[in-house]
Design an enzyme around this catalytic site. Structure first.
Site, PDB file in Angstrom:
ATOM      1  N   GLU A 103       1.051  -0.117  12.940  1.00 56.37           N
ATOM      2  CA  GLU A 103       1.325  -1.560  12.969  1.00 56.37           C
ATOM      3  C   GLU A 103       1.723  -2.089  14.348  1.00 56.37           C
ATOM      4  O   GLU A 103       2.091  -3.253  14.470  1.00 56.37           O
ATOM      5  CB  GLU A 103       2.399  -1.947  11.948  1.00 56.37           C
ATOM      6  CG  GLU A 103       1.980  -1.686  10.513  1.00 56.37           C
ATOM      7  CD  GLU A 103       2.930  -2.284   9.496  1.00 56.37           C
ATOM      8  OE1 GLU A 103       4.058  -2.638   9.877  1.00 56.37           O
ATOM      9  OE2 GLU A 103       2.542  -2.401   8.318  1.00 56.37           O
ATOM     10  N   TRP A 119       0.814  -1.215   0.000  1.00 57.82           N
ATOM     11  CA  TRP A 119       0.000   0.000   0.000  1.00 57.82           C
ATOM     12  C   TRP A 119       0.845   1.263   0.000  1.00 57.82           C
ATOM     13  O   TRP A 119       0.357   2.353  -0.276  1.00 57.82           O
ATOM     14  CB  TRP A 119      -0.964  -0.004   1.191  1.00 57.82           C
ATOM     15  CG  TRP A 119      -0.297   0.268   2.517  1.00 57.82           C
ATOM     16  CD1 TRP A 119       0.574  -0.534   3.184  1.00 57.82           C
ATOM     17  CD2 TRP A 119      -0.468   1.428   3.339  1.00 57.82           C
ATOM     18  NE1 TRP A 119       0.969   0.033   4.367  1.00 57.82           N
ATOM     19  CE2 TRP A 119       0.336   1.248   4.490  1.00 57.82           C
ATOM     20  CE3 TRP A 119      -1.235   2.595   3.230  1.00 57.82           C
ATOM     21  CZ2 TRP A 119       0.411   2.187   5.515  1.00 57.82           C
ATOM     22  CZ3 TRP A 119      -1.154   3.529   4.255  1.00 57.82           C
ATOM     23  CH2 TRP A 119      -0.333   3.321   5.376  1.00 57.82           C
ATOM     24  N   ASP A 120       2.130   1.120   0.300  1.00 60.16           N
ATOM     25  CA  ASP A 120       3.032   2.273   0.311  1.00 60.16           C
ATOM     26  C   ASP A 120       3.055   2.988  -1.037  1.00 60.16           C
ATOM     27  O   ASP A 120       3.314   4.199  -1.098  1.00 60.16           O
ATOM     28  CB  ASP A 120       4.447   1.820   0.668  1.00 60.16           C
ATOM     29  CG  ASP A 120       4.492   1.020   1.964  1.00 60.16           C
ATOM     30  OD1 ASP A 120       3.879  -0.066   1.985  1.00 60.16           O
ATOM     31  OD2 ASP A 120       5.115   1.463   2.930  1.00 60.16           O
TER      32      ASP A 120
END
Length: 500
Positions: A481, A352-353
């Site tokens: 995270e 997703w970065d």
């Protein structure tokens, strides 16, 4: 703190070979042209610690998941961009002694990545012979890797020099889950002045297509060809002669083709000859200049200039260079692996970065078409996103944390199933592209399908709390995270609401 590389606005240079930092040197001097890339490992023999790595964009393998215990819904495999055939491998002998900078005395060492030109240069002197090596992966001819060795006796003597230039298919991945090798050799041939090797990924039980990768090498050499190498998984050509004060050069041109672009293995092999024919009349300078011109066009649009701080100037150019070496929008089937072509970590997969952090950069320093290709990549994988949501018994589309083909292949529970804020980031990227370019054509066609799929996922993933008279999202991991299985993460909730 000890500085390994010298501060220079346009180069990553060191005049010291530090064995303890060898892998870092290889990572920092990686090259790529989106189609393929490689670490800055030495071509010649090096018996010290090293990580050999040649990677082909879009060529990957579904390595069977290995975990301590299995949880319902775990992906069956972790996709990874695997180390491909090593087409830069070489053996150099000077007066009968094999050059190995881990064991033989040397002077005049230098390794330097020229970020402006996209060229890796090395030099060293062994037993009175100065060896220079220049390597580039062409942005003008995507299948071309060019290496040139220059040998010069600087001690007034004459020396016997032999170069064995190889293509090696016997390669491994250090991060293989079960210590398996991922390649079979399909075809090998060698003549006096050329060698060819074709490899294919081994069969897998997951329905993922096998990939064929082929490489052919040809030479322009001042030294004569004297022999060939043909082994089970390795082919090569041998050149030898005497070297004095006059420089003797050997240029190796490699054309790499894959089954991603051709219908069958015959066509893959034939393409190597066709592409070679297209550059047959070109000199080294012709190929070099075309490559440098390609990088110049990129830098003209993208260069960020910082005055008064050369280290910062070097740093921003290094980041842009590695981004562009990894991806420049020429193939909408590709994406931006977190480490690019610099190594095996993160498997070279899509995260997703890309949408969260890379697309805003590309919107600022490249043509909008580059970002449009990244958006098209997600559209092409929309069926996989619907599959991922169905795996969790949810409606709509859930884009994966880690993928090559749209199917989730990450196997950490708290990330795969709970770090779902990633889904909103796809919508955020579509918003950024549309808002900053003014182009609504993609939004009103492919983009609308993507947004509807994401919105349907959020509409099903939230639940209504009568006690609080509010909609909530329970059991998530936020983007930091570190806090797992929490309720109503602010970022996740806010972005879901924004998407809807």
């Amino acid at each position: 703190m000890k500085r390994i590389f010298e501060v220079n606005p346009w180069t990553i240079t060191s005049h010291e070979l530090q064995p303890a930092d060898k892998r870092l040197q290889e990572s920092m001097t990686s090259l790529g042209n989106e189609y393929m890339g490689m670490r800055g490992m030495f071509e010649e023999t090096y018996s010290g610690d090293s990580l050999q790595g040649v990677y082909i964009g879009g060529v990957w393998f579904p390595d069977k998941t290995r975990v301590g215990w299995w949880k319902i819904g775990y992906p069956e495999y972790f996709g990874k961009a695997i180390n491909a055939l090593n087409f830069v491998k070489a053996i150099i002998q000077i007066d009968g002694v094999t050059v190995d900078l881990a064991t033989v005395p040397y002077t005049d060492f230098e390794v330097s990545l020229d970020m402006q030109a996209g060229v890796l240069h090395r030099q060293f002197t062994v037993n009175g012979v100065q060896v220079q090596v220049d390597r580039f992966i062409s942005v003008a001819t995507k299948e071309l890797a060019d290496l040139r060795w220059s040998f010069t006796a600087i001690d007034g003597q004459t020396h016997d020099v032999q170069l064995t230039a190889l293509i090696d298919g016997d390669v491994v991945n250090e991060d293989s889950n079960y210590d398996e090798k991922f390649w079979d050799v399909l075809d090998a041939e060698v003549t006096n002045d050329t060698a060819f090797l074709m490899t294919r990924t081994v069969p897998n039980p997951f329905g993922v297509p096998q990939f064929t990768v082929a490489a052919r090498q040809r030479f322009v050499s001042d030294l004569p060809a004297i022999d060939v190498v043909q082994e089970d998984k390795q082919v090569g050509n041998v050149f030898a002669g005497q070297v004095g004060a006059a420089t003797q050069r050997i240029e190796k041109r490699v054309i790499v083709t894959t089954s991603r672009d051709y219908a069958d293995d015959t066509a893959v092999k034939h393409a190597t000859d066709t592409i070679f024919a297209s550059i047959a009349s070109a000199t080294y300078d012709d190929l070099y200049d075309a490559h440098v011109a390609g990088w110049a066009a990129r830098w003209e649009k993208a260069d960020v200039q910082i005055t008064g701080d050369e280290a910062a100037q070097q740093g921003i150019r290094f980041n842009l260079f590695q981004l562009f070496a990894t991806y420049y929008g020429n193939d909408a089937r590709l994406n931006i692996g977190p480490k690019g072509f610099t190594g095996e970590k993160y498997g070279g997969a899509t995260y997703w970065d890309t949408e969260a952090f890379a697309i805003p950069v590309y919107l600022g320093v490249t043509d909008p078409a580059v970002v449009k290709s990244l958006l098209q990549y997600r559209y092409q994988q929309l069926p996989g996103a619907y599959h991922n949501a169905q795996q969790q018994d949810l409606a709509g589309a859930l884009f994966p944390m880690v993928t090559f083909d749209g199917i989730e292949s990450h196997n950490e529970w708290e990330i795969t199933f709970e770090e779902i804020h990633r889904n909103s980031t796809i919508a955020y990227a579509i918003y950024n592209y549309t808002h900053l370019t003014g182009d609504r054509s993609w939004l009103e066609n492919e983009g609308s399908e993507v947004l509807v799929g994401i919105a349907r996922f959020w509409a099903d993933r939230v639940h209504y709390s009568a006690r609080n008279d509010a909609y909530m999202i329970h059991g998530v991991t936020g983007p930091n995270e570190y806090e797992n299985n929490i309720n109503n993460n602010y970022y996740t909730n806010w972005m879901a609401k924004w998407v809807l």
